[in-house]
Design a protein around this motif. Structure first.
Motif, short mmCIF file in Angstrom:
data_model
loop_
_atom_site.label_atom_id
_atom_site.label_comp_id
_atom_site.label_asym_id
_atom_site.label_seq_id
_atom_site.Cartn_x
_atom_site.Cartn_y
_atom_site.Cartn_z
N SER A 53 0.85 -1.19 0.00
CA SER A 53 0.00 0.00 0.00
C SER A 53 0.89 1.24 0.00
O SER A 53 2.06 1.16 0.41
CB SER A 53 -0.88 0.02 1.24
OG SER A 53 -0.08 0.24 2.40
N PRO A 54 0.40 2.39 -0.43
CA PRO A 54 1.22 3.60 -0.42
C PRO A 54 1.81 3.91 0.96
O PRO A 54 2.98 4.28 1.07
CB PRO A 54 0.25 4.69 -0.87
CG PRO A 54 -0.71 3.97 -1.76
CD PRO A 54 -0.89 2.63 -1.12
N LYS A 55 1.02 3.75 2.03
CA LYS A 55 1.52 4.03 3.37
C LYS A 55 2.65 3.08 3.75
O LYS A 55 3.68 3.51 4.29
CB LYS A 55 0.39 3.93 4.40
CG LYS A 55 0.86 4.20 5.84
CD LYS A 55 -0.25 4.03 6.84
CE LYS A 55 0.26 4.36 8.24
NZ LYS A 55 1.44 3.57 8.65
N ARG A 58 5.84 3.96 1.95
CA ARG A 58 6.50 5.11 2.59
C ARG A 58 7.29 4.65 3.82
O ARG A 58 8.42 5.08 4.05
CB ARG A 58 5.47 6.15 3.00
CG ARG A 58 4.94 7.02 1.87
CD ARG A 58 3.86 7.96 2.39
NE ARG A 58 3.43 8.88 1.37
CZ ARG A 58 3.96 10.08 1.14
NH1 ARG A 58 4.98 10.49 1.88
NH2 ARG A 58 3.49 10.86 0.20
N ASP A 59 6.67 3.79 4.62
CA ASP A 59 7.33 3.30 5.83
C ASP A 59 8.61 2.53 5.48
O ASP A 59 9.63 2.65 6.16
CB ASP A 59 6.38 2.39 6.62
CG ASP A 59 5.23 3.15 7.26
OD1 ASP A 59 5.33 4.39 7.35
OD2 ASP A 59 4.23 2.51 7.65
N LYS A 60 8.54 1.74 4.39
CA LYS A 60 9.72 0.98 3.96
C LYS A 60 10.86 1.93 3.54
O LYS A 60 12.03 1.70 3.87
CB LYS A 60 9.35 0.08 2.79
CG LYS A 60 8.62 -1.19 3.18
CD LYS A 60 9.63 -2.28 3.52
CE LYS A 60 8.97 -3.64 3.53
NZ LYS A 60 9.96 -4.73 3.64
N ILE A 61 10.51 2.97 2.80
CA ILE A 61 11.52 3.94 2.37
C ILE A 61 12.13 4.63 3.59
O ILE A 61 13.36 4.78 3.70
CB ILE A 61 10.90 4.99 1.43
CG1 ILE A 61 10.53 4.36 0.09
CG2 ILE A 61 11.86 6.17 1.23
CD1 ILE A 61 11.71 3.93 -0.74
N SER A 62 11.28 5.04 4.53
CA SER A 62 11.76 5.73 5.72
C SER A 62 12.72 4.85 6.51
O SER A 62 13.80 5.29 6.93
CB SER A 62 10.57 6.13 6.59
OG SER A 62 11.01 6.80 7.75
N ARG A 63 12.36 3.58 6.69
CA ARG A 63 13.22 2.67 7.45
C ARG A 63 14.55 2.45 6.72
O ARG A 63 15.61 2.39 7.35
CB ARG A 63 12.51 1.34 7.68
CG ARG A 63 13.29 0.45 8.65
CD ARG A 63 12.78 -0.97 8.71
NE ARG A 63 11.33 -1.07 8.75
CZ ARG A 63 10.69 -2.23 8.74
NH1 ARG A 63 11.37 -3.37 8.67
NH2 ARG A 63 9.37 -2.27 8.76
N ALA A 64 14.48 2.30 5.39
CA ALA A 64 15.70 2.08 4.61
C ALA A 64 16.66 3.26 4.74
O ALA A 64 17.88 3.08 4.87
CB ALA A 64 15.35 1.84 3.15
N ILE A 88 5.37 4.90 -7.08
CA ILE A 88 6.45 5.83 -7.43
C ILE A 88 6.26 7.19 -6.77
O ILE A 88 7.17 7.72 -6.12
CB ILE A 88 6.57 5.96 -8.96
CG1 ILE A 88 6.98 4.62 -9.56
CG2 ILE A 88 7.60 7.03 -9.32
CD1 ILE A 88 7.04 4.60 -11.08
N SER A 89 5.09 7.79 -6.90
CA SER A 89 4.88 9.14 -6.35
C SER A 89 5.07 9.16 -4.84
O SER A 89 5.73 10.06 -4.29
CB SER A 89 3.47 9.64 -6.72
OG SER A 89 3.37 9.87 -8.11
N ASP A 90 4.50 8.18 -4.15
CA ASP A 90 4.61 8.15 -2.68
C ASP A 90 6.05 7.92 -2.24
O ASP A 90 6.53 8.55 -1.29
CB ASP A 90 3.70 7.06 -2.12
CG ASP A 90 2.23 7.41 -2.28
OD1 ASP A 90 1.73 8.21 -1.46
OD2 ASP A 90 1.61 6.92 -3.23
#
Length: 408
Positions: A53-55, A58-64, A88-90
């Motif tokens: 999901s978009p949320k 986002r959480d995955k990107i933040s953690r990475a 992509i946008s999120d």
């Protein structure tokens, strides 16, 4: 000191097909599958976020990002699917929030497999993305094929500019302080390289966004490889298309008027032209004018027949001229490898350089072996050969890449 690259990808295959662009140039790189600390030379982080999901993406990107010392790397590349599937946008919005770049350049083209962008629209083998099967993906379909719109969605209220093909090809890419986000066209590998060159001149901190194509373009500038050379003796329509495809991707085509060379008994201008192109970083194809212009075939045959030569003798003259050219070019600048099409042309070249034989290394495509010359003037030179009338349009370009990879 060697540059260090950080690649953030949303799935495993994307991680590896981008990371291999480093590996084939001899740059150590690791793909990280789980959270960890530690120092790396170059690193690919697989967030496995494409189908979330978009949320959650986002959480995955933040953690990475929190798990990675981004200051350790000279380049940061956000790898996205070349068919624009995923969050992509999120993910761009979240990564931009956490990464302190001056500009973001979005160039998702992967021309080598038919993914191109013109006027901000992604086409896949010439068809607008939204009209392809990728728009019907049952898990994460392509929902927008306009990369300008993707950036507008990712950064609402922000200035977004497009970079056109004309701007890229004329060296007029304009980066302004008022705009951070750029959607870039590109139809071939050279477009991507020219884009990278223009952006690097700004000395700004860039968040690069794209497919493995943008990674390859960056490395073509930062880690250039000695160019490859092709000797093309086949006059088949299939080969002509392969030569044209290579030309569209920044390969220098040197068309030899066989009859004129035969009468003048000189081809040194063509040797110099090839050597200069290779020294400037271009791959080169040396071919008879009859390959690129079918009318030249009859003209050459008629002229040589009028001089009393048989068809067999004409064939030997063509082999001798192309083989001699190749030998002279390699004597001045040794390529990363050699591609030869046409069995008679290959044999003629091996005879000219007095090769004792060849060792077969592998088959890079059906009916297209890679080998290594044994003995003679160019011992251990890698060579790829194929018969004339078969192979995909990109076969010569693909062979050049394989020859250059094999040197690492």
């Amino acid at each position: 000191m060697d540059k260090k690259y950080l690649i953030m990808a949303d799935d495993f295959t994307g991680s590896t097909d981008t990371g291999v662009q480093l590996a084939k140039r001899g740059i150590p790189v690791q793909v990280r599958l789980h959270d960890e600390d530690g120092s790396h030379s170059s690193l690919v982080v697989d967030t496995e976020s494409r189908n979330l999901s978009p949320k959650d993406a986002r959480d995955k990107i933040s953690r990475a990002v929190l798990q990675t010392d981004m200051k350790e790397f000279d380049y940061t590349i956000k790898k996205v699917d070349s068919t624009l599937r995923g969050n992509i946008s999120d993910e761009l919005n979240e990564l931009n929030r956490l990464y302190d770049s001056d500009i973001l350049v979005f160039a998702p083209s992967l021309p080598s497999i038919g993914r191109q962008v013109r006027n901000s629209i992604l086409t896949i083998n010439g068809i607008n993305g939204l009209n392809t099967q990728f728009a019907k993906d049952p898990v994460k379909p392509l929902t927008e094929d306009n990369i300008f719109n993707i950036l507008k969605k990712a950064f609402p209220g922000e200035n977004v500019n497009s970079i056109s093909l004309d701007e890229i090809r004329n060296g007029k890419v304009h980066i302004t302080p008022q705009t951070k986000f750029y959607a870039a066209d590109s139809m071939n590998d050279l477009d991507l390289q020219l884009l990278v060159q223009s952006v690097l001149k700004t000395n700004l901190k860039v968040l690069w966004v794209g497919s493995s194509g943008i990674m390859d373009a960056i490395l073509s500038i930062e880690n250039p490889i000695v160019p490859a050379l092709a000797i093309v003796g086949s006059v088949s329509e299939v080969t002509a298309k392969q030569v044209e495809f290579a030309k569209e991707n920044n390969v220098k085509i040197i068309s030899i008027p066989i009859y004129d060379v035969y009468k003048d008994e000189s081809y040194y201008d063509y040797v110099d032209e090839a050597v200069n192109a290779m020294r400037s970083g271009q791959d080169v194809i040396v071919t008879s004018s009859a390959t690129v212009n079918r009318k030249e075939l009859k003209y050459t045959q008629d002229k040589l027949k009028a001089d009393g030569l048989s068809m067999d003798e004409i064939g030997l003259i063509v082999q001798s001229i192309l083989g001699g050219l190749g030998r002279r070019i390699i004597k001045k600048i040794r390529p990363s490898g050699l591609f030869i099409t046409g069995g008679d042309t290959a044999k003629g070249f091996f005879d000219v350089i007095k090769a004792n034989g060849v060792d077969i290394i592998t088959e890079i495509a059906t009916g297209t072996p890679m080998m290594k010359i044994k003995g003679g003037e160019y011992n251990d030179l890698k060579v790829i050969t194929k018969a004339g009338a078969f192979g995909n349009d990109d076969l010569i370009s693909f062979s050049f890449k394989k020859l250059k990879e094999s040197n690492k």
